[in-house]
Design a protein around this motif. Structure first.
Motif, mmCIF file in Angstrom:
data_model
loop_
_atom_site.group_PDB
_atom_site.id
_atom_site.type_symbol
_atom_site.label_atom_id
_atom_site.label_comp_id
_atom_site.label_asym_id
_atom_site.label_seq_id
_atom_site.Cartn_x
_atom_site.Cartn_y
_atom_site.Cartn_z
ATOM 1 N N ALA A 1 -3.138 -94.077 -43.494
ATOM 2 C CA ALA A 1 -2.861 -95.307 -42.728
ATOM 3 C C ALA A 1 -3.132 -95.060 -41.244
ATOM 4 N N ASP A 2 -3.548 -96.083 -40.518
ATOM 5 C CA ASP A 2 -3.617 -95.985 -39.066
ATOM 6 C C ASP A 2 -2.208 -96.182 -38.528
ATOM 7 N N VAL A 3 -1.933 -95.545 -37.396
ATOM 8 C CA VAL A 3 -0.594 -95.644 -36.819
ATOM 9 C C VAL A 3 -0.684 -96.204 -35.404
ATOM 10 N N GLU B 1 -7.326 -86.894 -37.588
ATOM 11 C CA GLU B 1 -8.749 -86.557 -37.692
ATOM 12 C C GLU B 1 -9.104 -86.046 -39.085
ATOM 13 N N GLN B 2 -8.192 -85.292 -39.667
ATOM 14 C CA GLN B 2 -8.453 -84.707 -40.996
ATOM 15 C C GLN B 2 -8.767 -85.747 -42.057
ATOM 16 N N VAL B 3 -8.082 -86.909 -41.954
ATOM 17 C CA VAL B 3 -8.294 -87.933 -42.981
ATOM 18 C C VAL B 3 -9.077 -89.134 -42.441
ATOM 19 N N GLY B 4 -9.494 -89.047 -41.168
ATOM 20 C CA GLY B 4 -10.244 -90.169 -40.583
ATOM 21 C C GLY B 4 -9.368 -91.358 -40.251
ATOM 22 N N SER C 1 -6.777 -103.745 -33.053
ATOM 23 C CA SER C 1 -7.842 -102.716 -33.041
ATOM 24 C C SER C 1 -7.864 -101.949 -34.356
ATOM 25 N N ALA C 2 -6.681 -101.555 -34.820
ATOM 26 C CA ALA C 2 -6.599 -100.796 -36.073
ATOM 27 C C ALA C 2 -7.131 -101.636 -37.227
ATOM 28 N N ALA C 3 -6.746 -102.910 -37.245
ATOM 29 C CA ALA C 3 -7.166 -103.788 -38.332
ATOM 30 C C ALA C 3 -8.683 -103.992 -38.315
ATOM 31 N N VAL D 1 -14.382 -103.033 -40.291
ATOM 32 C CA VAL D 1 -15.771 -102.570 -40.087
ATOM 33 C C VAL D 1 -15.991 -101.139 -40.574
ATOM 34 N N GLY D 2 -14.902 -100.358 -40.729
ATOM 35 C CA GLY D 2 -15.025 -98.967 -41.177
ATOM 36 C C GLY D 2 -15.472 -98.053 -40.050
ATOM 37 N N GLY D 3 -15.663 -96.793 -40.364
ATOM 38 C CA GLY D 3 -16.130 -95.807 -39.377
ATOM 39 C C GLY D 3 -14.989 -95.250 -38.560
ATOM 40 N N PRO D 4 -15.287 -94.176 -37.807
ATOM 41 C CA PRO D 4 -14.228 -93.551 -37.019
ATOM 42 C C PRO D 4 -13.923 -94.360 -35.769
#
Ligand SMILES: NC(=O)C1=CN([C@@H]2O[C@H](COP(=O)(O)OP(=O)(O)OC[C@H]3O[C@@H](n4cnc5c(N)ncnc54)[C@H](O)[C@@H]3O)[C@@H](O)[C@H]2O)C=CC1
Ligand SMILES: N[C@@H](CC=O)C(=O)O
Ligand code: NA
Length: 449
Positions: free
Chosen positions: A99-101, A121-124, A323-325, A330-333
């Motif tokens: 999940a993004d935090v 970073e480990q899980v993107g 931003s997280a949503a 769109v995907g990507g880092p």
């Protein structure tokens, strides 16, 4: 009607900021969906007690005490509990689950940032923290993105609303530190979990570590931030500052420095300082914050606004949720943290600044020249000097001079040229030990002059 996929948002904590975030998400979710290209569903709010009274009217069925299950069900986790434990454990759980935090927790970031960014970073996954510095003011994103192509030289920030509120009330209303702090706590500005975080400068130090790291692309550990709070600031200092054309502000200062040994590095420090009344930071009143950035190409920039307050801070949190949503859509880092410059973080002794030293001395021939000689022998050069003899001080300003003014003594206010902190410390030590100095009544740095 456009069919959006729905992203699940979990909220941890429903205090001053969390309750406002929940309210905004529930009220404006549909509008946000059109900006994101996905719907947002607030799936739950982790609290300690589901029946505790809340500032905002929120649906009871959203509350849960099972934070872990809630975290594991979410795409975006918003941490607004504050403190280190269990916030650290929950944020790590969220990131490792992908999940993004979004967090406003500067203490957590300043103490455990590298561990959290590595886990992300480990899980993107991504960690967003606009609310952690300057509340509603956009400052993290400008430093991380807008100024990424420039060279930031120096940042002077008023980054703690509570202390700015207190110092402002001492300056303009003659209020005591204690009563102004009580008002700041009631208004939701002060850190409830630990008010000393504000007045002792820990909150500002955590923010200084975060912005120095971003500005100089260097890891700045919290322990390397020199810190003094406002508890030693006296009414006499506030009054004398006003009379001398200054205002006392608790500043977070992050700058590139060259130490006495020629080593280039960065400095991050927090202390109350004299700011000239004509400097833009002097006009920052009440709970407002401002971050004054000096960059090589951009020149001087100032970011100003509400640095604390539940609703205002919720704005920064919501911006990060959007931003997280969008990243989910769109995907990507996202934008990675960069510590590639890896500059040394130098201690306070490597810093050069101007000082104002106030002394009570015996009023006798030759004292002035001996004081000046003590400064000169430590390589501290005098820029301005005013002398007030005790009887004059009592007649013109009985309130501020009354305690210190003693017949047969004089008050010297010395403004120095730029000097190393180590030279200043040695000078003040020598002055204290000298026979003609009755008392060193105040030593303050002067910034922004
Ligand atoms: N209040 C402000 O103006 C600003 C606050 N922040 C930051 O935002 C975060 C939240 O601040 P506030 O809302 O002011 O704090 P608060 O103290 O009003 O709210 C925190 C809430 O989290 C709850 N909580 C604590 N531990 C919990 C746990 N283990 N499980 C479930 N709930 C728990 C508390 O009961 C409380 O309701 C902090 O990190 C703070 O530093 C950032 C900028 C401004
Ligand atoms: N206690 C803090 C709240 C925001 O970070 C402050 O007073 O600025
Ligand atoms: Na901010």
């Amino acid at each position: 009607m456009i069919e959006y996929r729905t992203l699940k948002v979990a909220l941890l904590g429903a205090g001053s900021v969390g309750s406002q975030v929940a309210k905004l998400l529930l009220e404006h979710g549909d509008e946000l969906a059109s900006r994101i290209g996905a719907g947002l569903e607030l799936v739950g709010i982790a609290v300690r007690d589901v029946d505790a009274p809340r500032r905002a009217d929120l649906p009871r069925e959203l509350f849960t005490t099972d934070a872990r299950s809630l975290i594991l069900s979410a795409d975006i986790v918003v941490e607004l509990m504050g403190g280190i434990d269990p916030a650290r454990e929950y944020v790590l759980l969220a990131l490792t689950s992908g999940a993004d935090v979004v967090t406003g927790n500067k203490a957590l970031l300043a103490e455990h940032g590298p561990e959290l960014f590595a886990a992300a970073e480990q899980v993107g996954a991504q960690l967003y923290y606009e609310a952690a510095v300057g509340g509603a003011i956009p400052i993290i994103r400008p430093l991380r993105e807008s100024l990424a192509g420039d060279r930031v030289e120096r940042i002077l920030g008023i980054v703690n609303g509570t202390t700015n509120f207190i110092l402002d009330r001492m300056d303009t209303a003659g209020e005591s530190m204690e009563s102004a702090l009580a008002v700041a706590t009631e208004l939701g500005y002060a850190e409830r979990s630990d008010p000393s975080a504000d007045i002792e400068g820990y909150d500002a130090a955590a923010k200084a570590a975060i912005i120095a790291g971003l500005a100089f692309h260097t890891s700045v550990p919290l322990g390397s931030v020199y810190r003094e709070g406002i508890t030693s600031v006296t009414k006499e200092q506030v009054d004398a500052a006003r009379a001398g054309g200054y205002v006392i502000k608790l500043l977070a200062i992050c700058e590139r420095v060259v130490g006495e040994d020629g080593v280039e590095g960065v400095s991050a420090r927090v202390y109350p300082a004299l700011v000239p009344r004509e400097h833009p930071l002097a006009a920052v009143r009440g709970v407002h914050n401002a971050v004054f950035v000096q960059a090589a190409a951009a020149g001087d920039l100032m970011f100003y606004g509400a640095g604390a307050g539940g609703l205002q801070t919720a704005s920064a949190v919501l911006g990060d949720v959007v931003s997280a949503a969008r990243r989910h859509v769109v995907g990507g880092p996202g934008v990675a943290e960069s510590t590639r410059a890896d500059l040394p973080v130098l201690g306070a002794e490597a810093v050069r600044t101007r000082y104002q030293i106030t002394l009570r001395v015996t009023d006798a021939p030759g004292v002035l020249s001996r004081v000046a000689a003590t400064l000169a022998s430590h390589d501290v050069s005098v820029e301005t000097l005013t002398q007030t003899v005790a009887h004059a001080a009592l007649a013109s300003d009985g309130q501020s001079a009354g305690r210190d003014a003693v017949p047969g003594t004089a008050t010297l206010v010395i403004g120095t040229h730029v000097a190393f902190e180590s030279a200043l410390a040695a000078t003040v030590g020598a002055l204290r030990d000298s026979g003609e100095v009755v008392a060193v009544t105040s030593v303050l740095r002067v910034e922004g002059a």
